[in-house]
Design an enzyme around this catalytic site. Structure first.
Site, short mmCIF file in Angstrom:
data_model
loop_
_atom_site.label_atom_id
_atom_site.label_comp_id
_atom_site.label_asym_id
_atom_site.label_seq_id
_atom_site.Cartn_x
_atom_site.Cartn_y
_atom_site.Cartn_z
N ASP A 67 51.14 65.25 42.45
CA ASP A 67 51.43 63.89 42.02
C ASP A 67 51.26 62.87 43.16
O ASP A 67 50.83 61.74 42.93
CB ASP A 67 52.85 63.80 41.46
CG ASP A 67 52.96 64.41 40.06
OD1 ASP A 67 51.92 64.54 39.39
OD2 ASP A 67 54.08 64.75 39.65
N GLY A 68 51.60 63.28 44.39
CA GLY A 68 51.45 62.37 45.52
C GLY A 68 50.00 62.00 45.76
O GLY A 68 49.68 60.83 46.04
N ASP A 276 58.29 60.00 46.18
CA ASP A 276 58.36 59.69 47.60
C ASP A 276 59.27 58.49 47.84
O ASP A 276 59.38 57.60 46.99
CB ASP A 276 56.97 59.39 48.16
CG ASP A 276 56.07 60.61 48.16
OD1 ASP A 276 56.57 61.71 48.48
OD2 ASP A 276 54.87 60.47 47.83
#
Length: 296
Positions: A67-68, A276
């Site tokens: 996902d990052g 994050d």
């Protein structure tokens, strides 16, 4: 000549990352005459590669990673006047956007099932006029749990690692007094957790926001109505069974613009943006409707 950039995070997908890369190149070769491959080495690389591809007039940008990495690819395209079509191959722990788009979570299956003739409009969110998100912003106990979840725990337990950490943090419940403006309407909310979602899938729970669509042009704002540990526990069934309206345990609004600040100026609280850590409060959040065209 149709040209595509493939950005690969080599640390995703374990030992099979190279095999997946070769599969992806073969698949992309069915629709593009030129394939440029770049590997990330540090945070921000995928964003920078995608941004440059937009400036260079590439027809499409694909990323391969978690996902990052997907977030970085989207962020790199978001500010550009010309935005190539976007695609991705999921190699992460949770893969929320893949879940929301009903993509196979198995990398090989996702690659083989890709249809290069079909795309879908995709909303993205914008934070403080500079950062972007594709799935969720979390504020409070849940993001704290995510931040404290180790890489080893995430690899071993997957999305369960987030749930376990969240439950541990609930025992040390702390609620905050937030001032929230929803499309200009101000509310004071006491809660341990706020969530702003763009898709139905949050931390791998695919029905948490059943009303959310990837291109509905809305931010889906929910908050827990809790001020102590017992109330926090009571909110969990409502939350995990899916939120489509406000009830005695959870508040729910569909809006386009949100501003969030803390009543107590002495407190400091950071966002968690797509997994994050992000800016600290106060923050302004808005949605960019149908901002990207994504291979679905």
């Amino acid at each position: 000549m149709e040209k595509v950039l493939l950005v690969v995070n080599p640390s995703s997908g374990g030992e099979k990352a190279k095999d997946f890369e070769e599969m992806a190149k073969e698949k992309l070769g069915q629709g593009f005459e030129e394939i440029v491959v770049k590997h990330t080495e540090k945070g921000g690389d995928a964003r920078d590669f995608a941004k440059q591809a937009a400036k260079d007039g590439f027809d499409a940008v694909f990323v391969m990673g978690g996902d990052g990495t997907v977030n970085e690819g989207i962020s790199g395209l978001a500010e550009e006047e010309y935005r190539p079509k976007f695609g991705f191959f999921p190699l992460g722990t949770v893969n929320d956007l893949a879940r929301a788009l009903k993509m196979p979570l198995d990398p090989e299956e996702a690659i083989q099932s890709l249809d290069l003739t079909k795309t879908k409009a995709l909303d993205i969110g914008k934070v403080n006029n500079k950062d972007y998100f594709m799935n969720v912003i979390a504020i409070g106990t849940i993001p704290q749990a995510v931040n404290e979840t180790s890489v080893e725990e995430k690899t071993k337990l997957g999305k369960l690692a987030y749930a376990i950490s969240a439950l541990k943090n609930l025992a040390d419940n702390h609620s905050y007094a937030f001032t929230v403006q929803l499309d200009g309407q101000e509310k004071v909310i006491e809660s341990s957790n706020l969530l702003i979602g763009l898709t139905n899938s949050i931390a791998g729970f695919e029905e948490l926001l059943p009303e959310a669509k990837v291109n509905d042009g809305l931010l889906h704002f929910i908050y827990l109505k809790d001020s102590n540990f017992l109330e926090s526990v009571q909110t969990l069934p409502s939350l995990l069974s899916g939120v489509d309206q406000s009830n005695e345990h959870v508040g729910y609004y569909q809006v386009k613009d949100i501003r969030i600040s803390l009543e107590d100026q002495g407190e400091e609280l950071h966002l968690n943006v797509d997994g994050d850590e992000g800016d600290k409060l106060p923050v302004d959040i808005t949605v960019l409707p149908s901002h990207l065209e994504v291979f679905a």
